[in-house]
Design an enzyme around this catalytic site. Structure first.
Site, PDB file in Angstrom:
ATOM      1  CG  HIS A 206     -29.245  15.389 -12.706  1.00 33.58           C
ATOM      2  ND1 HIS A 206     -28.915  15.157 -11.343  1.00 33.58           N
ATOM      3  CD2 HIS A 206     -29.975  16.500 -12.589  1.00 33.58           C
ATOM      4  CE1 HIS A 206     -29.526  15.879 -10.374  1.00 33.58           C
ATOM      5  NE2 HIS A 206     -30.015  16.890 -11.158  1.00 33.58           N
TER       6      HIS A 206
HETATM    7  C1  UD1 Z   1     -34.041  19.795 -13.061  1.00 29.66           C
HETATM    8  C2  UD1 Z   1     -33.880  20.807 -12.234  1.00 29.66           C
HETATM    9  C3  UD1 Z   1     -32.803  20.310 -11.289  1.00 29.66           C
HETATM   10  C4  UD1 Z   1     -33.153  19.221 -10.655  1.00 29.66           C
HETATM   11  C5  UD1 Z   1     -33.448  18.045 -11.558  1.00 29.66           C
HETATM   12  C6  UD1 Z   1     -33.919  16.656 -11.235  1.00 29.66           C
HETATM   13  C7  UD1 Z   1     -33.892  23.117 -13.033  1.00 29.66           C
HETATM   14  C8  UD1 Z   1     -33.314  24.303 -13.480  1.00 29.66           C
HETATM   15  N1  UD1 Z   1     -33.280  21.941 -12.660  1.00 29.66           N
HETATM   16  O1  UD1 Z   1     -32.903  19.511 -13.940  1.00 29.66           O
HETATM   17  O2  UD1 Z   1     -32.610  21.188 -10.229  1.00 29.66           O
HETATM   18  O3  UD1 Z   1     -32.239  18.457  -9.775  1.00 29.66           O
HETATM   19  O4  UD1 Z   1     -34.623  18.734 -12.509  1.00 29.66           O
HETATM   20  O5  UD1 Z   1     -33.909  15.829 -12.210  1.00 29.66           O
HETATM   21  O6  UD1 Z   1     -35.214  23.010 -12.978  1.00 29.66           O
HETATM   22  N2  UD1 Z   1     -35.647  15.620 -20.206  1.00 29.66           N
HETATM   23  C9  UD1 Z   1     -36.121  14.534 -20.794  1.00 29.66           C
HETATM   24  N3  UD1 Z   1     -37.425  14.062 -20.111  1.00 29.66           N
HETATM   25  C10 UD1 Z   1     -38.117  14.971 -19.196  1.00 29.66           C
HETATM   26  C11 UD1 Z   1     -37.357  15.821 -18.772  1.00 29.66           C
HETATM   27  C12 UD1 Z   1     -36.218  16.461 -19.176  1.00 29.66           C
HETATM   28  O7  UD1 Z   1     -35.764  13.889 -21.577  1.00 29.66           O
HETATM   29  O8  UD1 Z   1     -39.036  14.446 -18.633  1.00 29.66           O
HETATM   30  C13 UD1 Z   1     -34.459  16.138 -20.865  1.00 29.66           C
HETATM   31  C14 UD1 Z   1     -34.425  17.241 -21.991  1.00 29.66           C
HETATM   32  O9  UD1 Z   1     -33.419  16.848 -22.885  1.00 29.66           O
HETATM   33  C15 UD1 Z   1     -34.193  18.355 -21.119  1.00 29.66           C
HETATM   34  C16 UD1 Z   1     -33.171  17.955 -20.109  1.00 29.66           C
HETATM   35  O10 UD1 Z   1     -33.348  16.602 -19.781  1.00 29.66           O
HETATM   36  O11 UD1 Z   1     -33.591  19.482 -21.894  1.00 29.66           O
HETATM   37  C17 UD1 Z   1     -33.009  18.824 -18.982  1.00 29.66           C
HETATM   38  O12 UD1 Z   1     -34.335  18.862 -18.401  1.00 29.66           O
HETATM   39  P1  UD1 Z   1     -34.767  19.998 -17.422  1.00 29.66           P
HETATM   40  O13 UD1 Z   1     -35.990  19.782 -16.545  1.00 29.66           O
HETATM   41  O14 UD1 Z   1     -34.504  21.212 -18.115  1.00 29.66           O
HETATM   42  O15 UD1 Z   1     -33.583  19.889 -16.330  1.00 29.66           O
HETATM   43  P2  UD1 Z   1     -33.117  18.826 -15.464  1.00 29.66           P
HETATM   44  O16 UD1 Z   1     -31.544  18.638 -15.844  1.00 29.66           O
HETATM   45  O17 UD1 Z   1     -34.242  17.609 -15.368  1.00 29.66           O
END
Ligand code: UD1
Length: 362
Positions: A206
């Site tokens: 991820h």
């Molecule tokens: C975040 C953390 C990472 C951690 C991970 C655990 C940061 C910079 N990164 O990364 O360190 O390892 O969480 O999972 O904070 N999305 C969904 N549903 C959700 C949340 C996210 O669909 O409930 C999708 C969205 O498209 C979003 C993307 O995932 O833009 C990234 O989500 P985000 O929370 O920004 O970062 P993670 O990759 O989850």
């Protein structure tokens, strides 16, 4: 004491579980603030119900977005909550944008901040998590370090005096989930199409560095698909979104795609597996604690202790020296003969965190 925890992303809910239990046992008031960074039930809700964490007292609904807008919206929403709740400690966890927002909001309001999982470094300044770790450590009043290596990193940066070695609360969470799994029924398939009684691998991918460029993501999925053992790829929404965007099929060759698992099922899936392939920090450690070989799709790790004796190996799937045969050899290597050590502590880190908060508040 009144302790206010700021959490928002999946790994933080796992760390929150033992802390919430230890704070309750010590009779402290605990306010849980959920930033809303993770909002999918599979990344959020199931962890609260599955780990018996009290419902969040405040929900900020930050949601997804670029780093600036996401962190900024948390900051704007956090200030009034912290002022109203007036905690003795603000406790922030790990290295996500929710961690940085909690630390920044608190430090500017002159509220004492403690950082759980302080001192980890990948030394890779391209990672958003590395910015979050360094900035949070330097803003915080109390640095709760999980390992001796983390303490050394903080000492090198001149902030050793604010540091306490407490161990890793992920060990607390992992060991208690393993106990519950042992008491439970027969293993469930970790993903559709996987036979839990035959050898399988557990995989998660991820990180932005691995998912956000088409070539790199394609190389990783190709490598997994060519493995000679079924792979349960437990897909984070970001992985699914990028694969769709790039027109990449995830479910091919050996790969069986499943949803992210609740914590207890994940621990059971790793325990029943032949090994783990991941770019997650938490999963590298869980594999180590549970005694399963881990192959990490990154060129560095914040958890170098897991590399001891070959329990974890780092592989650059898109690097010039990569071959499918070498990858299969690495992923399917047998578990090292020496059992894993205890560099992450003994499973009683949460109680030590509470003691440190009590001591430092005086
Ligand atoms: C975040 C953390 C990472 C951690 C991970 C655990 C940061 C910079 N990164 O990364 O360190 O390892 O969480 O999972 O904070 N999305 C969904 N549903 C959700 C949340 C996210 O669909 O409930 C999708 C969205 O498209 C979003 C993307 O995932 O833009 C990234 O989500 P985000 O929370 O920004 O970062 P993670 O990759 O989850």
């Amino acid at each position: 004491m009144r302790i206010l925890s700021v959490v928002g992303a999946r790994p933080q809910f796992v760390k929150l579980a033992p802390i919430a239990a230890a704070l309750a046992a010590a009779g402290h008031e605990h306010v849980i603030v959920h930033t809303g960074q993770h909002y999918d039930p599979q990344l959020s809700e199931v962890f609260f119900t599955g780990l018996g964490i009290p419902r969040p007292d405040e929900r900020l609904r930050a949601g997804s977005g670029g780093h600036g807008p996401q962190t900024g919206s948390m900051l704007a929403a956090l200030d009034p909550v912290l002022i109203r709740r007036a905690p003795d400690w603000v406790l922030v966890y790990g290295d996500t944008n929710s961690t940085l927002a909690g630390a920044l909001s608190a430090v500017k309001l002159h509220l004492p901040v403690a950082h759980l999982e302080a001192g980890l470094r990948s030394f890779n300044r391209r990672m958003p998590e590395e910015h979050n770790r360094v900035l949070t450590d330097h803003a915080a009043d109390l640095l709760l370090a999980p390992t001796a290596e983390a303490v050394r990193n903080l000492e090198r940066e001149g902030i050793g005096a604010r540091t306490a070695l407490v161990g890793d609360v992920m060990v607390d969470a992992c060991l208690s989930a393993r106990e519950r799994a042992r008491a439970g029924a027969a293993p469930e398939p970790p993903a559709p199409g996987i036979d839990a009684r035959a050898p399988y691998l557990v995989a998660t991918i991820h990180r932005a560095d691995n998912t956000d460029q088409r070539e790199r993501l394609a190389a990783i999925v190709d490598a997994l698909a060519a493995l000679p053992v079924p792979v349960a790829l437990l897909a984070h929404p970001r992985l699914r979104a990028r694969a769709t965007q790039f027109g990449l099929e995830l479910a091919r060759g050996s790969v069986r795609v499943g949803d992210p698992l609740p914590y207890a099922q994940m621990v059971a899936a790793v325990t029943g597996s032949a090994g783990v392939v991941t770019d997650s920090g938490g999963l590298q450690k869980e594999a180590y604690i549970l005694g399963r070989p881990c192959t990490t799709i990154r060129s560095e790790t914040e958890w170098p202790e897991t590399l001891a004796d070959g329990w974890n190996v780092l592989v650059d799937v898109a690097g010039p020296e990569f071959t499918g045969a070498a990858f299969a050899g690495a992923v399917l290597r047998p578990a090292p003969p020496a059992p894993p050590g205890e560099p992450f502590g003994d499973g009683r880190a949460a109680a030590r965190v509470v003691s440190e908060l009590e001591r430092a508040a005086r």
